[in-house]
Design a protein around this motif. Structure first.
Motif, PDB file in Angstrom:
ATOM      1  N   MET A 166       2.355  -2.010  -7.381  1.00 40.32           N
ATOM      2  CA  MET A 166       1.441  -1.612  -6.291  1.00 40.32           C
ATOM      3  C   MET A 166       0.803  -2.864  -5.684  1.00 40.32           C
ATOM      4  SD  MET A 166      -1.586   1.198  -6.472  1.00 40.32           S
ATOM      5  CE  MET A 166      -2.702   0.163  -7.399  1.00 40.32           C
ATOM      6  N   GLN A 167       1.071  -3.138  -4.416  1.00 35.18           N
ATOM      7  CA  GLN A 167       0.531  -4.339  -3.765  1.00 35.18           C
ATOM      8  C   GLN A 167      -0.846  -4.037  -3.177  1.00 35.18           C
ATOM      9  OE1 GLN A 167       3.594  -5.138  -0.945  1.00 35.18           O
ATOM     10  NE2 GLN A 167       4.893  -6.193  -2.422  1.00 35.18           N
ATOM     11  N   PRO A 168      -1.731  -5.090  -3.089  1.00 37.82           N
ATOM     12  CA  PRO A 168      -3.045  -4.853  -2.490  1.00 37.82           C
ATOM     13  C   PRO A 168      -2.887  -4.339  -1.055  1.00 37.82           C
ATOM     14  CG  PRO A 168      -2.918  -7.048  -3.484  1.00 37.82           C
ATOM     15  CD  PRO A 168      -1.550  -6.480  -3.533  1.00 37.82           C
ATOM     16  N   GLY A 169      -3.657  -3.299  -0.726  1.00 37.14           N
ATOM     17  CA  GLY A 169      -3.586  -2.741   0.625  1.00 37.14           C
ATOM     18  C   GLY A 169      -2.459  -1.739   0.806  1.00 37.14           C
ATOM     19  N   SER A 170      -1.634  -1.543  -0.238  1.00 34.56           N
ATOM     20  CA  SER A 170      -0.528  -0.587  -0.127  1.00 34.56           C
ATOM     21  C   SER A 170      -1.083   0.838  -0.068  1.00 34.56           C
ATOM     22  CB  SER A 170       0.380  -0.731  -1.344  1.00 34.56           C
ATOM     23  OG  SER A 170       1.228   0.388  -1.438  1.00 34.56           O
ATOM     24  N   PRO A 171      -0.470   1.709   0.745  1.00 29.18           N
ATOM     25  CA  PRO A 171      -0.966   3.090   0.796  1.00 29.18           C
ATOM     26  C   PRO A 171      -0.668   3.878  -0.484  1.00 29.18           C
ATOM     27  CG  PRO A 171       0.973   2.831   2.179  1.00 29.18           C
ATOM     28  CD  PRO A 171       0.632   1.467   1.690  1.00 29.18           C
ATOM     29  N   ILE A 172       0.269   3.357  -1.293  1.00 31.29           N
ATOM     30  CA  ILE A 172       0.540   4.051  -2.568  1.00 31.29           C
ATOM     31  C   ILE A 172      -0.538   3.601  -3.560  1.00 31.29           C
ATOM     32  CG2 ILE A 172       2.241   4.455  -4.396  1.00 31.29           C
ATOM     33  CD1 ILE A 172       4.398   3.694  -2.301  1.00 31.29           C
ATOM     34  N   THR A 173      -1.617   4.403  -3.632  1.00 29.08           N
ATOM     35  CA  THR A 173      -2.799   4.013  -4.408  1.00 29.08           C
ATOM     36  C   THR A 173      -2.625   4.316  -5.890  1.00 29.08           C
ATOM     37  OG1 THR A 173      -3.714   6.192  -4.038  1.00 29.08           O
ATOM     38  CG2 THR A 173      -4.354   4.486  -2.461  1.00 29.08           C
ATOM     39  N   TRP A 174      -3.596   3.878  -6.694  1.00 27.32           N
ATOM     40  CA  TRP A 174      -3.598   4.150  -8.140  1.00 27.32           C
ATOM     41  C   TRP A 174      -3.556   5.656  -8.397  1.00 27.32           C
ATOM     42  CZ3 TRP A 174      -7.371   7.356  -9.824  1.00 27.32           C
ATOM     43  CH2 TRP A 174      -8.488   7.503  -9.007  1.00 27.32           C
ATOM     44  N   ALA A 175      -4.157   6.417  -7.483  1.00 26.60           N
ATOM     45  CA  ALA A 175      -4.202   7.873  -7.667  1.00 26.60           C
ATOM     46  C   ALA A 175      -2.788   8.455  -7.645  1.00 26.60           C
ATOM     47  CB  ALA A 175      -5.056   8.501  -6.577  1.00 26.60           C
ATOM     48  N   PHE A 176      -1.941   7.962  -6.724  1.00 25.39           N
ATOM     49  CA  PHE A 176      -0.563   8.451  -6.662  1.00 25.39           C
ATOM     50  C   PHE A 176       0.206   8.066  -7.920  1.00 25.39           C
ATOM     51  CE2 PHE A 176      -1.393   8.748  -2.123  1.00 25.39           C
ATOM     52  CZ  PHE A 176      -0.836   9.985  -1.862  1.00 25.39           C
ATOM     53  N   ASN A 202      12.917   6.467   7.639  1.00 23.15           N
ATOM     54  CA  ASN A 202      13.865   5.504   7.036  1.00 23.15           C
ATOM     55  C   ASN A 202      13.667   5.365   5.526  1.00 23.15           C
ATOM     56  OD1 ASN A 202      15.185   4.897   9.457  1.00 23.15           O
ATOM     57  ND2 ASN A 202      13.486   3.528  10.029  1.00 23.15           N
ATOM     58  N   PHE A 203      13.360   6.445   4.877  1.00 22.65           N
ATOM     59  CA  PHE A 203      13.198   6.522   3.412  1.00 22.65           C
ATOM     60  C   PHE A 203      12.116   5.558   2.909  1.00 22.65           C
ATOM     61  CE2 PHE A 203      17.341   8.134   4.481  1.00 22.65           C
ATOM     62  CZ  PHE A 203      17.374   9.325   3.797  1.00 22.65           C
ATOM     63  N   ASP A 204      11.092   5.334   3.732  1.00 27.45           N
ATOM     64  CA  ASP A 204       9.987   4.446   3.372  1.00 27.45           C
ATOM     65  C   ASP A 204       8.734   5.314   3.152  1.00 27.45           C
ATOM     66  OD1 ASP A 204       8.070   2.560   3.069  1.00 27.45           O
ATOM     67  OD2 ASP A 204       8.449   1.501   4.953  1.00 27.45           O
ATOM     68  N   VAL A 205       8.381   5.539   1.873  1.00 24.59           N
ATOM     69  CA  VAL A 205       7.244   6.415   1.553  1.00 24.59           C
ATOM     70  C   VAL A 205       5.943   5.811   2.082  1.00 24.59           C
ATOM     71  CG1 VAL A 205       5.950   7.488  -0.350  1.00 24.59           C
ATOM     72  CG2 VAL A 205       8.429   7.345  -0.477  1.00 24.59           C
ATOM     73  N   SER A 206       5.818   4.475   1.995  1.00 24.73           N
ATOM     74  CA  SER A 206       4.599   3.801   2.491  1.00 24.73           C
ATOM     75  C   SER A 206       4.393   4.088   3.977  1.00 24.73           C
ATOM     76  CB  SER A 206       4.705   2.291   2.290  1.00 24.73           C
ATOM     77  OG  SER A 206       4.814   2.006   0.936  1.00 24.73           O
ATOM     78  N   ALA A 207       5.498   4.130   4.729  1.00 26.10           N
ATOM     79  CA  ALA A 207       5.392   4.386   6.176  1.00 26.10           C
ATOM     80  C   ALA A 207       4.852   5.788   6.431  1.00 26.10           C
ATOM     81  CB  ALA A 207       6.761   4.207   6.824  1.00 26.10           C
ATOM     82  N   ILE A 208       5.279   6.758   5.596  1.00 27.90           N
ATOM     83  CA  ILE A 208       4.785   8.143   5.755  1.00 27.90           C
ATOM     84  C   ILE A 208       3.271   8.156   5.531  1.00 27.90           C
ATOM     85  CG2 ILE A 208       4.870  10.512   4.853  1.00 27.90           C
ATOM     86  CD1 ILE A 208       7.720   9.973   3.904  1.00 27.90           C
ATOM     87  N   GLY A 257      -8.888   9.685   7.281  1.00 26.95           N
ATOM     88  CA  GLY A 257      -8.471   8.282   7.257  1.00 26.95           C
ATOM     89  C   GLY A 257      -7.964   7.849   5.903  1.00 26.95           C
ATOM     90  N   VAL A 258      -8.426   6.696   5.447  1.00 26.41           N
ATOM     91  CA  VAL A 258      -7.915   6.128   4.191  1.00 26.41           C
ATOM     92  C   VAL A 258      -8.349   6.955   2.965  1.00 26.41           C
ATOM     93  CG1 VAL A 258      -9.795   4.497   3.710  1.00 26.41           C
ATOM     94  CG2 VAL A 258      -7.432   3.880   3.133  1.00 26.41           C
ATOM     95  N   LYS A 259      -9.402   7.786   3.142  1.00 29.83           N
ATOM     96  CA  LYS A 259      -9.876   8.646   2.033  1.00 29.83           C
ATOM     97  C   LYS A 259      -8.834   9.699   1.651  1.00 29.83           C
ATOM     98  CE  LYS A 259     -14.838   8.291   2.666  1.00 29.83           C
ATOM     99  NZ  LYS A 259     -16.037   8.968   3.142  1.00 29.83           N
ATOM    100  N   LEU A 260      -7.838   9.845   2.509  1.00 30.66           N
ATOM    101  CA  LEU A 260      -6.755  10.795   2.286  1.00 30.66           C
ATOM    102  C   LEU A 260      -5.947  10.448   1.038  1.00 30.66           C
ATOM    103  CD1 LEU A 260      -5.691  13.081   4.253  1.00 30.66           C
ATOM    104  CD2 LEU A 260      -3.977  11.447   4.972  1.00 30.66           C
ATOM    105  N   LEU A 261      -5.966   9.162   0.665  1.00 31.80           N
ATOM    106  CA  LEU A 261      -5.047   8.665  -0.364  1.00 31.80           C
ATOM    107  C   LEU A 261      -5.623   8.636  -1.777  1.00 31.80           C
ATOM    108  CD1 LEU A 261      -3.560   5.688   1.677  1.00 31.80           C
ATOM    109  CD2 LEU A 261      -2.647   7.982   1.448  1.00 31.80           C
ATOM    110  N   ALA A 262      -6.844   9.078  -1.958  1.00 32.86           N
ATOM    111  CA  ALA A 262      -7.432   9.075  -3.310  1.00 32.86           C
ATOM    112  C   ALA A 262      -8.292  10.323  -3.478  1.00 32.86           C
ATOM    113  CB  ALA A 262      -8.278   7.824  -3.497  1.00 32.86           C
ATOM    114  N   PRO A 263      -8.521  10.758  -4.722  1.00 34.40           N
ATOM    115  CA  PRO A 263      -9.325  11.985  -4.912  1.00 34.40           C
ATOM    116  C   PRO A 263     -10.764  11.798  -4.461  1.00 34.40           C
ATOM    117  CG  PRO A 263      -8.825  10.944  -7.022  1.00 34.40           C
ATOM    118  CD  PRO A 263      -8.044  10.200  -5.986  1.00 34.40           C
TER     119      PRO A 263
END
Lengths: 57, 502
Positions: A1-11, B199-205, B216-222
């Motif tokens: 997991m890179q800093p700033g990556s959207p794949i967070t620790w929660a995922f 293009n099979f890029d999960v980060s892009a989704i 916003g960014v709060k979407l990605l954590a509980p």
């Protein structure tokens, strides 16, 4: 997991829980199936030994 | 047109299965347990089908679309339910039971009260689950095909009665297998189409979803856990242990030939369901990225047309047009049909096997008579469910599913678990603990946010915990233990004078 990556620790944690559930389930079943086979094998060996004893008489 | 063709194909296929199964349903063993001949892969698929209801397929995608990771927590929680089954119940149920979970709880305890308790608790759980599914089915079919709500509920109800009444567990299992295959394939295809678009890029989704969602960014954590940690814990308990107390799930372990097959079927089920739950992240976050700003799916104020349960349907249409829409709508319909059939069979078994055959006739009943009662029970239960489904039209019934889960893990689950693993459990303890858990789950849900505020319209809930499992489940276990300890002490005290006189 890179800093700033959207794949967070929660995922990572969430997907790990999902994967762990399957791994634990499979491991449990594998161990229990092996135990069953061993028990069944021991049963067959005992039966063969018993029948051999019977023939010896 | 495509949607209607798919819809009729599903109905025709399920009726053909019922016709085939009816010719093989000769006695009670066939009716309740498909003759115990279901293989572990087949049972794994059927179990996965039971676990993945319309709530999982349509509801989870909608929840993630609305709340992001907070919605995904539900998928993570549900994924822990199936493993609990293998560790605690699968093999023991197959070893000890025959047709219903009451067979297991009444094995060591006093049969009559335990069967009455088991049947009543099962019927309460099934009623909430069944009515919620029927109301959801009616709304979905009304929206998809433009059918009148009452006609839609009646149609689902009549089909469900036919499957169970004529085909019993054999038809219910095969309808469930077909549905599970369709649903898993459908979800895989949608996930593939979403991934291909990015293009099979999960980060892009995820980046696209963050850019387009109001959170916003709060979407990605509980987020919910930070301000309501006890409710989050309570929800986790309900999702983890609720599955292990649902009668239609527990019945599945009586359809396989031996405990080994029961164990292996849970592995298959865990593989299917957990893959599905992992994929819901792609579906949900993909839906945010793809549907946000699309006028054909979202209104000007950001709401999904037709409600949040329609997110997966809109997503399939936007991705691959009318063909995909038709297929996904048909899958949603098959999902509802299969789950309501399983629930009806579990309810009918509770009435005919537990109450009629074992309690009223004390086991002195011939197979034909019991089978007849099972079919009558199916009919009565089905008609009652249709009536209630129509009566609840337009109501917010989401609480009913959470109530079913809360009751099952506070009532049936503690009694079942303790009756298998704790020799100290007495009949009085089991009845007292199970009933307390049931009443606590019911009352606390009524006083909680999902009913007190959303249904009755009060400003604030009396109990903030939602669902109430964190209180009701430990309470069920505690009362089982306390009353059993008291009961054993009383029995010992009563036996002492007798021993002295002897």
């Amino acid at each position: 997991m890179q800093p700033g990556s959207p794949i967070t620790w929660a995922f990572i944690a969430g997907l790990s829980v999902i994967l762990l559930g399957f791994v634990l389930t499979s491991t449990y079943a594998w161990i229990a199936n092996r135990r069953d086979r061993e028990t069944a094998g021991a049963g067959v060996e005992t039966a063969i030994a018993d029948s051999a004893k019977g023939e010896g008489k | 047109m495509i949607a209607i063709s798919c819809f009729f194909s599903i109905v025709a296929l399920s009726l053909a299965i019922t016709f085939w199964a009816a010719s093989r349903t000769k006695g009670t063993n066939d009716f309740y347990a498909a003759g115990g001949k279901v293989t572990s892969l087949q049972n794994g698929l059927a179990l996965a089908g039971d676990a993945l209801s319309a709530g999982a397929f349509l509801g989870l995608t909608g929840l993630i679309f609305t709340s992001g990771f907070d919605g995904y927590i539900y998928a993570i929680g549900y994924s822990t339910g199936i493993p609990v089954l293998i560790f605690l119940l699968a093999e023991r149920l197959r070893q000890l039971g025959k047709f219903t979970f009451s067979d297991v709880v009444s094995l060591r305890l006093n049969e009559t009260p335990m069967r009455i308790f088991g049947a009543v608790a099962s019927l309460i759980v099934i009623s909430f689950y069944l009515v919620a599914q029927l109301v959801g089915a009616g709304a979905l079919i009304e929206l998809l095909f433009g059918t009148n709500f009452k006609v839609a509920v009646s149609l689902v109800g009549v089909l469900m009665i036919c499957y169970v009444m004529f085909g019993g567990m054999m038809a219910t299992t095969w309808v469930q297998i077909v549905k599970a295959c369709l649903m898993l394939t459908g979800a895989a295809v949608i996930a593939y189409l979403v991934l291909r678009r990015f293009n099979f890029d999960v980060s892009a989704i995820l980046q696209d979803a963050v850019a387009k969602h109001a959170k916003g960014v709060k979407l990605l954590a509980p987020q919910a856990g930070s301000y309501a940690p006890f409710s989050a814990l309570s929800l986790a308990l309900a999702l983890m242990f609720g599955t292990a107390g649902l009668p239609h799930i527990l019945m599945r372990f009586f359809t396989v030939p031996n405990p080994r097959a029961a164990r292996n079927s849970v592995v298959w089920a865990a593989g299917f369901t957990n893959t599905f739950y992992a994929a819901t992240a792609v579906l949900g976050f993909g839906a945010i990225a793809i549907l946000s700003g699309d006028n054909s799916a979202v209104t000007a104020d950001g709401k999904i047309i037709g409600g949040i349960n329609m997110v997966a349907i809109h997503l399939s249409r936007v991705l691959e047009g009318e063909v995909m829409l038709g297929l996904v709508s048909a899958i949603a319909f098959a999902t509802i049909l299969a789950v309501v059939a399983g629930l009806t069979l579990a309810g009918a078994s509770a009435v005919s096997h537990d109450l009629y055959a074992r309690v009223v006739l004390r086991g002195e009943v011939d197979e034909k008579q019991e089978l007849k009662i099972s079919r009558i029970s199916t009919l009565v239960l089905g008609v009652l469910a249709i009536t209630l489904g129509i009566a609840f039209q337009g109501q917010n019934v989401a609480y009913m599913i959470s109530l079913a889960f809360a009751i099952s893990c506070s009532s049936t689950f503690p009694v079942l678990l303790l009756s298998i693993y704790w020799s100290g459990l007495t009949t009085l303890g089991a009845i007292a603990g199970g009933s307390t858990g049931l009443v606590a789950a019911l009352v606390l849900t009524i006083l909680g946010p999902s009913m007190w505020v959303k249904v009755f319209g009060f400003a604030a809930p009396v109990v903030t915990l939602d669902p109430p499992t964190l209180i009701s489940m430990p309470l069920g276990f505690l009362i089982c233990w306390l009353v059993s300890a008291y009961d054993r002490q009383t029995m010992r005290a009563a036996n002492v004078p007798a021993a002295l006189t002897n």
